[in-house]
Design a protein around this motif. Structure first.
Motif, short mmCIF file in Angstrom:
data_model
loop_
_atom_site.label_atom_id
_atom_site.label_comp_id
_atom_site.label_asym_id
_atom_site.label_seq_id
_atom_site.Cartn_x
_atom_site.Cartn_y
_atom_site.Cartn_z
N ALA A 126 64.71 26.76 16.11
CA ALA A 126 64.57 26.73 14.61
C ALA A 126 63.71 25.48 14.49
CB ALA A 126 65.93 26.70 13.97
N ALA A 127 64.06 24.24 15.31
CA ALA A 127 63.34 23.07 15.12
C ALA A 127 61.84 23.06 15.00
CB ALA A 127 63.82 22.03 16.10
N ILE A 128 61.49 24.10 15.64
CA ILE A 128 59.85 24.27 15.73
C ILE A 128 59.27 24.80 14.53
CG2 ILE A 128 59.84 24.68 18.14
CD1 ILE A 128 58.69 27.54 17.43
N LEU A 129 60.22 25.03 13.21
CA LEU A 129 59.75 25.35 12.20
C LEU A 129 59.42 24.11 11.13
CD1 LEU A 129 61.98 28.24 11.31
CD2 LEU A 129 59.61 28.41 11.15
N ALA A 130 59.96 22.92 11.71
CA ALA A 130 59.77 21.74 10.97
C ALA A 130 58.40 21.05 10.94
CB ALA A 130 60.94 21.05 11.40
N ASP A 131 57.93 20.30 10.12
CA ASP A 131 56.96 19.66 9.93
C ASP A 131 57.18 18.20 10.44
OD1 ASP A 131 55.34 21.74 9.41
OD2 ASP A 131 55.50 21.45 7.31
N THR A 132 58.28 17.92 10.71
CA THR A 132 58.65 16.54 11.15
C THR A 132 59.81 16.30 12.25
OG1 THR A 132 60.84 17.08 9.99
CG2 THR A 132 59.08 15.97 8.58
N GLY A 188 61.20 34.93 16.22
CA GLY A 188 61.54 34.68 14.85
C GLY A 188 60.78 33.51 14.53
N ALA A 189 60.95 32.35 15.20
CA ALA A 189 60.70 30.86 14.92
C ALA A 189 59.10 30.86 15.05
CB ALA A 189 61.31 29.91 15.83
N LEU A 190 58.45 31.55 16.12
CA LEU A 190 57.05 31.18 16.21
C LEU A 190 56.41 32.11 14.98
CD1 LEU A 190 56.70 31.70 20.11
CD2 LEU A 190 55.75 29.82 18.72
N LEU A 191 56.99 33.39 14.82
CA LEU A 191 56.38 34.18 13.67
C LEU A 191 56.59 33.29 12.43
CD1 LEU A 191 55.39 37.11 13.10
CD2 LEU A 191 57.76 37.92 13.00
N GLY A 192 57.77 32.68 12.21
CA GLY A 192 57.64 31.98 10.90
C GLY A 192 56.70 30.88 10.88
N ARG A 193 56.56 30.07 12.05
CA ARG A 193 55.56 29.00 12.12
C ARG A 193 53.80 29.20 12.27
NH1 ARG A 193 55.97 23.16 12.94
NH2 ARG A 193 53.62 22.42 12.52
N PHE A 194 53.74 30.38 12.99
CA PHE A 194 52.17 30.73 13.18
C PHE A 194 51.86 32.11 12.71
CE2 PHE A 194 53.01 27.66 16.87
CZ PHE A 194 52.05 26.69 16.50
N LYS A 195 52.82 32.90 12.32
CA LYS A 195 52.67 34.39 11.81
C LYS A 195 52.38 35.20 12.97
CE LYS A 195 53.46 32.49 7.83
NZ LYS A 195 54.96 31.84 7.85
N ARG A 196 52.53 34.84 14.09
CA ARG A 196 52.41 35.66 15.30
C ARG A 196 53.34 34.96 16.51
NH1 ARG A 196 46.01 34.24 16.14
NH2 ARG A 196 46.48 32.07 16.94
N ALA A 197 53.50 35.92 17.37
CA ALA A 197 54.41 35.39 18.51
C ALA A 197 54.09 36.50 19.58
CB ALA A 197 55.87 35.54 18.02
N THR A 198 54.09 35.83 20.91
CA THR A 198 54.32 36.78 22.21
C THR A 198 55.49 36.02 23.06
OG1 THR A 198 52.01 37.34 22.13
CG2 THR A 198 52.99 37.48 24.15
N VAL A 199 56.40 36.81 23.23
CA VAL A 199 57.45 36.30 24.10
C VAL A 199 57.97 37.48 24.91
CG1 VAL A 199 59.75 35.48 24.06
CG2 VAL A 199 58.19 34.96 21.93
N ILE A 233 66.25 35.81 9.91
CA ILE A 233 66.27 34.50 8.90
C ILE A 233 65.35 33.41 9.45
CG2 ILE A 233 67.56 32.20 8.37
CD1 ILE A 233 70.18 33.80 8.56
N LEU A 234 65.00 33.23 10.67
CA LEU A 234 63.88 32.40 11.32
C LEU A 234 62.55 32.84 10.73
CD1 LEU A 234 65.29 31.63 14.96
CD2 LEU A 234 65.21 30.07 12.77
N ALA A 235 62.13 34.31 10.66
CA ALA A 235 60.99 34.61 10.43
C ALA A 235 60.79 34.69 8.81
CB ALA A 235 60.66 36.20 11.03
N SER A 288 57.07 24.69 3.55
CA SER A 288 57.47 23.68 4.45
C SER A 288 58.71 23.20 4.61
CB SER A 288 56.45 22.73 4.15
OG SER A 288 56.98 22.05 3.11
N LEU A 289 59.21 23.01 5.73
CA LEU A 289 60.57 22.36 6.10
C LEU A 289 60.28 21.13 6.84
CD1 LEU A 289 62.02 25.67 7.71
CD2 LEU A 289 62.41 24.77 5.45
#
Ligand code: UD1
Ligand code: PEP
Length: 426
Positions: free
Chosen positions: A31-37, A99-110, A172-174, A222-223
């Protein structure tokens, strides 16, 4: 590969302190990767899952440090990159990067995650949630590819067909930075979800209803973090030590517990005959005598946790009569049984019902921790047994038990972790 070597038979006593919850931590770090700080977490457990998550963060240019329970994560220079599959496969919760990458970049490959081998663990509900938010999901070559045409996610109404911790958290993350409102119905109610939501809300998210079965998320742009988040105590670690105390304790005090998180577990220990002395944030377990057989059925929170059905087994073996355990969440979560039999336990499974009979004496043996909680059951049994128990695949225990050797030694246990190359790890 590592082995846990236990010379058992001694009664254990003293005090230990529970660490931060594994199942919160493994969601908070992605979840931390959703933050801008930068983000700061306290009470982080020293477990293998955390170290593997740090490797995954580093692969995205997200630097993290971890010392004395404090973790600092700086996602400000994050880049999209291929995630290291060995680390991804080492734990279940790596799926939170979807979920976290999708929230941040709107795409993810995992890649598909690893984690405990406890029977089928589908992720169809996670995928259903991502699709409802507007993503396209393709599964190919052991990876999940999640994309969005418009580079946007929109809020949605999602009814989960099964109560799933992972799907609730992933949605939630997405959704936390999607446009508009998302509602998750039939959401899981585990305390770790409340912990994650407290963390996200402290960074500016707008999420209501965590801890109930309807969660509402109003997307934000933003978060950012300006305070340290202290992780809740691990109720599964606490339950494991409570079982240990009931099985082989001569007076054990367990600190840093939220008793409300353990109500169904504690009520079963009391039914078993354990004289639990519950304080505000600690529990004292005196030496037990006269335990009686009970029946247990696992259920989503606030029911009896599947993650505690194996750790309570050694205490059931001390009870007179036959106890029954039904794991309705993971009916095939029985990797402890054949291994406990090697130690002399009178335990068997019939039609997915585990039958635990009174066992007078256990003896040391070489056994294997097929997964984390099977390993916890074997560890307690090893402490009760006469002679030496060697638990192979001890990594499965170290995945999720904070500084386990140190804590057990504090209680007087004769235990060590030995690598297959015979190097002793303190
Ligand atoms: C990292 C973490 O927090 N792990 C916990 C989490 O795992 P995890 O989040 O993987 O478990 P879920 O809550 O998702 O699983 C609950 C049940 O739902 C089923 N299911 C789940 C998702 C899905 O898309 N489809 C589906 O059918 C599963 O097979 C299982 O029978 O909750 C489990 C159940 O409390 C615990 O044992 C794990 O310790
Ligand atoms: C099943 C468990 O973990 P994971 O979901 O991380 O495999 C557990 O902690 O008991």
């Amino acid at each position: 590969m590592k082995k846990m070597v236990i010379r058992g038979g001694q009664q254990l006593s003293g005090e230990i302190t529970i660490g931060g919850a594994k199942n919160s931590t493994v969601a908070l770090i992605p979840a931390a990767i959703l933050a801008d700080t930068p983000v700061r977490l306290d009470s982080v457990p020293d477990i293998l899952d955390v170290h593997n998550l740090m490797i995954i963060l580093e692969s995205m240019n997200v630097h993290s440090t971890f010392k004395d329970g404090v973790m600092e994560i700086d996602p400000t220079n994050i880049i999209e990159s291929a995630l290291p599959s060995k680390a991804i496969k080492s734990l279940r919760a790596s799926y939170y990067f979807m979920g976290a990458l999708l929230g941040r970049f709107k795409r993810a490959t995992v890649s598909f995650p690893g984690g405990d081998n406890i029977g089928p663990r589908p992720i169809d509900q996670h995928i259903k949630g991502f699709k409802a938010l507007g993503a396209t999901v393709n599964e190919q070559n052991d990876s999940v590819y999640i994309t969005t045409d418009t580079h946007e996610l929109h809020g949605a109404h999602i009814f989960l067909d099964v109560v799933s911790v992972g799907a609730t958290i992933n949605v939630i993350l997405a959704a936390v930075k999607a446009h508009g409102q998302t509602t998750i119905e039939n959401a899981a109610r585990e305390p770790e979800i409340i912990d994650l939501v407290s963390f996200l809300n402290s960074m500016g998210a707008k999420i209501r209803g965590a801890g109930t079965d309807v969660i509402r998320i109003e997307g934000v742009d933003s978060l950012g973090s300006n305070a340290t988040h202290t992780i809740i105590p691990d109720r599964i670690e606490a339950g494991t030590y409570l079982s240990l105390a009931a099985s082989i304790g001569d007076g054990i005090q367990i600190n840093n517990i939220i008793p409300e998180h353990l109500e169904s577990f504690n009520s079963k220990l009391i039914e078993l005959g354990v004289d639990l002395q519950v304080g505000e944030d600690s529990i004292y377990v005196p030496k037990t005598t006269n335990l009686h057989a009970i029946e247990i059925k696992t259920n989503p929170f606030p029911g009896f946790a599947t993650d505690l059905q194996q750790p309570i087994t050694p205490a059931l073996m001390k009870a007179s009569g036959s106890s029954l355990v039904i794991d309705s969440i993971y009916p095939k979560r029985i990797k402890h049984i054949s291994q406990l039999q090697k130690m002399g336990a009178d335990i068997r499974v019939e039609n997915d019902i585990i039958i635990v009979n009174h066992t007078d004496e256990l003896h040391g043996a070489t056994v294997e921790a097929g997964e984390i909680r099977a390993g916890a059951a074997l560890m307690i049994a090893g402490l009760m047994a006469h002679g030496t128990t060697t638990i192979r695949k001890a990594e499965n225990i170290l995945r999720g038990y904070d500084r386990i050797v140190y804590k057990l030694q504090q209680l007087g246990a004769d235990i060590e972790i030995v690598s297959d190359e015979a190097e002793v790890v303190k």
